[in-house]
Design a protein around this motif. Structure first.
Motif, PDB file in Angstrom:
ATOM      1  N   THR A   1      21.779  20.916  27.956  1.00 44.53           N
ATOM      2  CA  THR A   1      22.333  20.315  29.185  1.00 44.53           C
ATOM      3  C   THR A   1      23.809  19.910  29.040  1.00 44.53           C
ATOM      4  OG1 THR A   1      21.579  18.148  28.463  1.00 44.53           O
ATOM      5  CG2 THR A   1      20.119  19.356  29.978  1.00 44.53           C
ATOM      6  N   GLY A   2      24.399  20.258  27.899  1.00 42.59           N
ATOM      7  CA  GLY A   2      25.802  19.880  27.678  1.00 42.59           C
ATOM      8  C   GLY A   2      26.755  20.707  28.519  1.00 42.59           C
ATOM      9  N   SER A   3      28.056  20.549  28.222  1.00 40.48           N
ATOM     10  CA  SER A   3      29.088  21.319  28.923  1.00 40.48           C
ATOM     11  C   SER A   3      28.772  22.810  28.850  1.00 40.48           C
ATOM     12  CB  SER A   3      30.439  21.124  28.236  1.00 40.48           C
ATOM     13  OG  SER A   3      31.012  19.914  28.613  1.00 40.48           O
ATOM     14  N   ARG A   4      29.042  23.507  29.937  1.00 39.39           N
ATOM     15  CA  ARG A   4      28.870  24.960  29.929  1.00 39.39           C
ATOM     16  C   ARG A   4      30.238  25.580  30.200  1.00 39.39           C
ATOM     17  NH1 ARG A   4      28.274  29.341  33.274  1.00 39.39           N
ATOM     18  NH2 ARG A   4      26.745  30.893  32.625  1.00 39.39           N
ATOM     19  N   GLN A   5      30.623  26.516  29.370  1.00 46.93           N
ATOM     20  CA  GLN A   5      31.913  27.176  29.568  1.00 46.93           C
ATOM     21  C   GLN A   5      31.745  28.657  29.862  1.00 46.93           C
ATOM     22  OE1 GLN A   5      34.139  25.794  25.853  1.00 46.93           O
ATOM     23  NE2 GLN A   5      35.792  26.443  27.221  1.00 46.93           N
ATOM     24  N   SER A   6      32.645  29.191  30.654  1.00 42.52           N
ATOM     25  CA  SER A   6      32.754  30.642  30.795  1.00 42.52           C
ATOM     26  C   SER A   6      34.194  30.940  31.200  1.00 42.52           C
ATOM     27  CB  SER A   6      31.765  31.186  31.833  1.00 42.52           C
ATOM     28  OG  SER A   6      32.078  30.710  33.117  1.00 42.52           O
ATOM     29  N   ILE A   7      34.575  32.198  31.066  1.00 40.08           N
ATOM     30  CA  ILE A   7      35.919  32.631  31.479  1.00 40.08           C
ATOM     31  C   ILE A   7      35.743  33.910  32.284  1.00 40.08           C
ATOM     32  CG2 ILE A   7      38.181  33.458  30.711  1.00 40.08           C
ATOM     33  CD1 ILE A   7      37.806  31.828  28.133  1.00 40.08           C
ATOM     34  N   ALA A   8      36.371  33.959  33.458  1.00 43.17           N
ATOM     35  CA  ALA A   8      36.243  35.151  34.299  1.00 43.17           C
ATOM     36  C   ALA A   8      37.621  35.739  34.567  1.00 43.17           C
ATOM     37  CB  ALA A   8      35.574  34.786  35.628  1.00 43.17           C
ATOM     38  N   PHE A   9      37.676  37.055  34.604  1.00 42.86           N
ATOM     39  CA  PHE A   9      38.898  37.730  35.047  1.00 42.86           C
ATOM     40  C   PHE A   9      38.541  38.555  36.273  1.00 42.86           C
ATOM     41  CE2 PHE A   9      41.905  41.387  34.941  1.00 42.86           C
ATOM     42  CZ  PHE A   9      43.047  40.659  35.229  1.00 42.86           C
ATOM     43  N   PHE A  10      39.227  38.260  37.377  1.00 45.64           N
ATOM     44  CA  PHE A  10      38.953  38.927  38.645  1.00 45.64           C
ATOM     45  C   PHE A  10      40.033  39.975  38.914  1.00 45.64           C
ATOM     46  CE2 PHE A  10      37.292  34.555  39.009  1.00 45.64           C
ATOM     47  CZ  PHE A  10      35.970  34.817  39.342  1.00 45.64           C
ATOM     48  N   CYS A  11      39.641  41.243  38.896  1.00 40.87           N
ATOM     49  CA  CYS A  11      40.589  42.308  39.247  1.00 40.87           C
ATOM     50  C   CYS A  11      40.656  42.368  40.772  1.00 40.87           C
ATOM     51  CB  CYS A  11      40.110  43.661  38.719  1.00 40.87           C
ATOM     52  SG  CYS A  11      39.823  43.692  36.939  1.00 40.87           S
ATOM     53  N   GLN A  12      41.765  41.903  41.309  1.00 38.97           N
ATOM     54  CA  GLN A  12      41.929  41.866  42.770  1.00 38.97           C
ATOM     55  C   GLN A  12      43.185  42.647  43.107  1.00 38.97           C
ATOM     56  OE1 GLN A  12      39.872  37.752  43.643  1.00 38.97           O
ATOM     57  NE2 GLN A  12      41.935  37.339  42.949  1.00 38.97           N
ATOM     58  N   ALA A  13      43.035  43.677  43.927  1.00 40.13           N
ATOM     59  CA  ALA A  13      44.179  44.555  44.209  1.00 40.13           C
ATOM     60  C   ALA A  13      45.349  43.738  44.746  1.00 40.13           C
ATOM     61  CB  ALA A  13      43.762  45.622  45.212  1.00 40.13           C
ATOM     62  N   ASN A  14      46.564  44.223  44.468  1.00 38.88           N
ATOM     63  CA  ASN A  14      47.767  43.534  44.925  1.00 38.88           C
ATOM     64  C   ASN A  14      47.713  43.326  46.447  1.00 38.88           C
ATOM     65  OD1 ASN A  14      48.429  43.906  42.272  1.00 38.88           O
ATOM     66  ND2 ASN A  14      50.459  44.768  42.671  1.00 38.88           N
ATOM     67  N   LYS A  15      48.345  42.232  46.875  1.00 40.78           N
ATOM     68  CA  LYS A  15      48.259  41.812  48.277  1.00 40.78           C
ATOM     69  C   LYS A  15      48.566  42.919  49.284  1.00 40.78           C
ATOM     70  CE  LYS A  15      49.276  36.967  47.534  1.00 40.78           C
ATOM     71  NZ  LYS A  15      49.794  35.765  48.163  1.00 40.78           N
ATOM     72  N   ASP A  16      49.547  43.762  48.921  1.00 41.02           N
ATOM     73  CA  ASP A  16      50.005  44.750  49.908  1.00 41.02           C
ATOM     74  C   ASP A  16      49.181  46.034  49.914  1.00 41.02           C
ATOM     75  OD1 ASP A  16      50.855  45.284  47.343  1.00 41.02           O
ATOM     76  OD2 ASP A  16      52.873  45.916  47.910  1.00 41.02           O
ATOM     77  N   LYS A  17      48.164  46.119  49.084  1.00 39.50           N
ATOM     78  CA  LYS A  17      47.369  47.354  49.040  1.00 39.50           C
ATOM     79  C   LYS A  17      46.375  47.390  50.196  1.00 39.50           C
ATOM     80  CE  LYS A  17      49.531  48.716  45.633  1.00 39.50           C
ATOM     81  NZ  LYS A  17      50.543  49.749  45.836  1.00 39.50           N
ATOM     82  N   LEU A  18      46.230  48.585  50.734  1.00 37.22           N
ATOM     83  CA  LEU A  18      45.319  48.758  51.862  1.00 37.22           C
ATOM     84  C   LEU A  18      43.972  49.244  51.342  1.00 37.22           C
ATOM     85  CD1 LEU A  18      45.977  48.266  54.803  1.00 37.22           C
ATOM     86  CD2 LEU A  18      46.399  50.722  55.069  1.00 37.22           C
TER      87      LEU A  18
END
Ligand code: AKG
Ligand code: FE2
Length: 337
Positions: free
Chosen positions: A287-304
């Motif tokens: 029940t202690g601290s839970r850690q994770s690390i995520a990397f979200f590949c999100q296309a650049n703002k101007d991409k359609l």
């Protein structure tokens, strides 16, 4: 606009998500495929088939021999732990601004599926938008340098995976690499450090979740699970109505990956963005601290975002993400922009 669970959302993805808050049941018969990335260049065709199968059937898979050293992953977890151990006042100097995927937040992410805040704090790094949001060298020496180096390593792996999907979708191999160009000011891929607060165990999962059921907004998520920090559960879209949830083994040596809504849309629904959540620990569990690390590949703002078969009207990656972020943070936190 009020942000609450009854808000009719503009995107289909959001309407779907708001209906999936139920507890459901555990379904441990499903296996999360593990895909070996060793000799990637020579074995790319074979890896691509394995990825496509996993991504179209289960939507979640784990990558082994991904090329990021265990030392680098362990260091990233230790450094993240040091960040979260800073005082509340220090962290509060670097708050997540309205509607952006940067900076620190605590107990502010309310999922459309649950209507309650995730029992966590997180810190987001999105390269072009970090001004004033890094802790100082006195507070946490080397933090920015180390995290940006780790982010770059995540990006490499993410682009390898996406190049396989590009091949299958009939795009150029480097189509998604160009769409996630880190040199552009429109870059919006995000590294997220997560810390779920220690808690008391629950007999039965109630209204509070460590992370409520959701699909990710992005093209692809790379999730580093901390060895032994369990609780992540997934539910393939096809089975969402039945609410059968599979536990993802918390292995520290693999990268757990899932497709997000952006790539589901970009692939005209061929690739499945699947529901997942982090449940509270039950009696007898850690029940202690839970850690994770995520990397979200999100296309650049101007991409359609336009699929090969044009199933959906084109939308920029910026507009797509904005609608998703807006629906996920409370007014109290200043999320309504
Ligand atoms: O911490 C985890 O295991 C999952 C995190 C997650 O799903 C997210 O941040 O989108
Ligand atoms: Fe997620």
């Amino acid at each position: 606009m009020e942000k609450n669970v009854t808000t009719p959302y503009q995107l289909d993805e959001l309407n779907r998500e708001s209906t999936y808050g139920g507890v459901g049941e555990d379904a441990d018969e499903r296996e999360i495929p593990v895909i070996d990335f060793s000799d990637f260049t020579q074995r790319k065709a074979q890896i691509t088939e394995a990825l496509w199968h996993a991504a179209t059937e289960v939507g979640f898979f784990q990558i082994a021999n991904h090329g990021i050293s265990q030392q680098a992953i362990n260091n990233a977890f230790t450094t993240a732990e040091q960040f979260f151990a800073l005082s509340e006042e220090t962290k509060a100097q670097y708050p997540r601004p309205k509607g952006a995927n940067v900076g620190w937040e605590s107990l502010s992410q309310v999922r459309p599926s649950t209507g309650t805040p995730d029992q966590k704090e997180s810190y987001q790094i999105t390269r072009p938008f970090m001004q004033g949001l890094w802790p100082t060298e006195e507070e946490l020496p080397g933090f920015a340098t180390e995290m940006l180096d780790f982010e770059q390593q995540c990006w490499q792996v993410g682009m390898q995976v996406l190049s396989c999907f590009a091949d299958k979708l009939g795009f150029d191999t480097d189509f998604f690499t160009q769409a996630h160009d880190p040199a552009s000011g429109a870059y919006q891929s995000t590294l997220r450090l997560l810390h779920y607060y220690p808690t008391t165990p629950v007999e039965e999962q109630g209204k509070l979740w460590r992370a409520g059921a959701h699909t990710d907004f992005d093209c692809l998520t790379l999730l580093f699970q901390h060895e032994g920090h369990g609780g992540l559960q997934v539910c393939p879209g096809k089975e969402a109505q039945e609410g059968r949830w599979t536990n993802v083994p918390p292995r520290g040596d693999v990268i757990t990956c899932n497709i997000g809504d952006m790539l589901q849309r970009w692939s005209d629904d061929a690739l499945q963005s699947n529901l997942h959540r982090v449940r509270m620990p039950k009696t007898g569990e850690y029940t202690g601290s839970r850690q994770s690390i995520a990397f979200f590949c999100q296309a650049n703002k101007d991409k359609l975002i336009e699929g090969p078969a044009n199933k959906y009207p084109p939308i920029t990656a910026e507009d797509f993400l904005n609608q998703r972020i807006q629906a996920n943070f409370t007014k109290a936190d200043g999320g309504g922009y």
